[in-house]
Design a protein around this motif. Sequence first.
Motif, PDB file in Angstrom:
ATOM      1  N   ILE A 177     -11.021  -3.750   3.281  1.00  5.24           N
ATOM      2  CA  ILE A 177     -10.678  -4.959   4.032  1.00  5.24           C
ATOM      3  C   ILE A 177      -9.379  -4.776   4.821  1.00  5.24           C
ATOM      4  O   ILE A 177      -9.246  -5.303   5.926  1.00  5.24           O
ATOM      5  CB  ILE A 177     -10.639  -6.207   3.117  1.00  5.24           C
ATOM      6  N   ASP A 178      -8.430  -4.009   4.291  1.00  6.27           N
ATOM      7  CA  ASP A 178      -7.182  -3.797   5.031  1.00  6.27           C
ATOM      8  C   ASP A 178      -7.415  -3.039   6.331  1.00  6.27           C
ATOM      9  O   ASP A 178      -6.828  -3.376   7.360  1.00  6.27           O
ATOM     10  CB  ASP A 178      -6.149  -3.070   4.171  1.00  6.27           C
ATOM     11  N   GLU A 179      -8.249  -2.016   6.300  1.00  5.67           N
ATOM     12  CA  GLU A 179      -8.555  -1.290   7.542  1.00  5.67           C
ATOM     13  C   GLU A 179      -9.238  -2.214   8.543  1.00  5.67           C
ATOM     14  O   GLU A 179      -8.918  -2.215   9.732  1.00  5.67           O
ATOM     15  CB  GLU A 179      -9.434  -0.071   7.273  1.00  5.67           C
ATOM     16  N   LEU A 180     -10.150  -3.025   8.054  1.00  7.02           N
ATOM     17  CA  LEU A 180     -10.863  -3.964   8.927  1.00  7.02           C
ATOM     18  C   LEU A 180      -9.914  -5.009   9.513  1.00  7.02           C
ATOM     19  O   LEU A 180      -9.930  -5.266  10.726  1.00  7.02           O
ATOM     20  CB  LEU A 180     -11.990  -4.642   8.146  1.00  7.02           C
ATOM     21  N   LEU A 181      -9.070  -5.596   8.676  1.00  7.18           N
ATOM     22  CA  LEU A 181      -8.107  -6.572   9.185  1.00  7.18           C
ATOM     23  C   LEU A 181      -7.158  -5.927  10.194  1.00  7.18           C
ATOM     24  O   LEU A 181      -6.841  -6.526  11.230  1.00  7.18           O
ATOM     25  CB  LEU A 181      -7.309  -7.192   8.035  1.00  7.18           C
ATOM     26  N   GLY A 182      -6.705  -4.720   9.896  1.00  9.14           N
ATOM     27  CA  GLY A 182      -5.814  -4.020  10.816  1.00  9.14           C
ATOM     28  C   GLY A 182      -6.464  -3.809  12.171  1.00  9.14           C
ATOM     29  O   GLY A 182      -5.854  -4.061  13.215  1.00  9.14           O
ATOM     30  N   GLU A 183      -7.702  -3.346  12.167  1.00  7.77           N
ATOM     31  CA  GLU A 183      -8.388  -3.125  13.443  1.00  7.77           C
ATOM     32  C   GLU A 183      -8.658  -4.443  14.162  1.00  7.77           C
ATOM     33  O   GLU A 183      -8.526  -4.530  15.386  1.00  7.77           O
ATOM     34  CB  GLU A 183      -9.693  -2.361  13.240  1.00  7.77           C
ATOM     35  N   ALA A 184      -9.016  -5.456  13.421  1.00  6.63           N
ATOM     36  CA  ALA A 184      -9.272  -6.763  14.044  1.00  6.63           C
ATOM     37  C   ALA A 184      -7.999  -7.294  14.704  1.00  6.63           C
ATOM     38  O   ALA A 184      -8.024  -7.731  15.865  1.00  6.63           O
ATOM     39  CB  ALA A 184      -9.796  -7.740  12.999  1.00  6.63           C
ATOM     40  N   PHE A 185      -6.879  -7.231  13.989  1.00  3.23           N
ATOM     41  CA  PHE A 185      -5.642  -7.737  14.573  1.00  3.23           C
ATOM     42  C   PHE A 185      -5.148  -6.840  15.716  1.00  3.23           C
ATOM     43  O   PHE A 185      -4.555  -7.335  16.672  1.00  3.23           O
ATOM     44  CB  PHE A 185      -4.565  -7.943  13.503  1.00  3.23           C
TER      45      PHE A 185
END
Length: 183
Positions: A53-61
């Motif tokens: 989830i951290d990688e996904l949130l990072g890419e989303a932001f």
Amino acid sequence: MATGHTDPQRRARIVAATLDLIAEDGVAGVSHRKIAARAGVPLGSMTYHFSGIDELLGEAFRSFTDHIVALFDAHLAPPADRDEARAAVADLIHALSEGSQRDLVLTQELYTLAARRPAYRELTREWMARSRAHLEKHFDPGTARQLDALVEGLTLHRALSPAPHDRALTLEAVTRITATDRP
């Protein structure tokens, strides 16, 4: 629509769905299951495309900050002189504050996450540096830093006020900050 690993847009749909869910439910309200459902992808795609989830949130932001920096570029690329640049900054503040409620919420969600987690703090620093680079095309670095803070503050104040101040007041604030700017 293509399925499985032959779906070239799947990763982008996951990122877009993540931003949509953050805007609706906040960072705390997102999960792999909700994102997969919103993106219309199998739950297993989440771990195929993102380590967590951290990688996904990072890419989303990162995708979101790219969008905001593009708005800075659209407003600040055209001005030819100092007065046009001041007007462009005022226009940017009004565009941001009168624009997407989604963008306002995503900005605040990112700031909240950055206040708690160093990796996101670094992402916000990168974002601020990119925004200031656009401002530095017209103003010295110290003035650009002040203007960047003014853009953030006035955008939030205008967006949340039941009676937002007018463009003349915004332009006056920009002019005051830039009055002692060194070209």
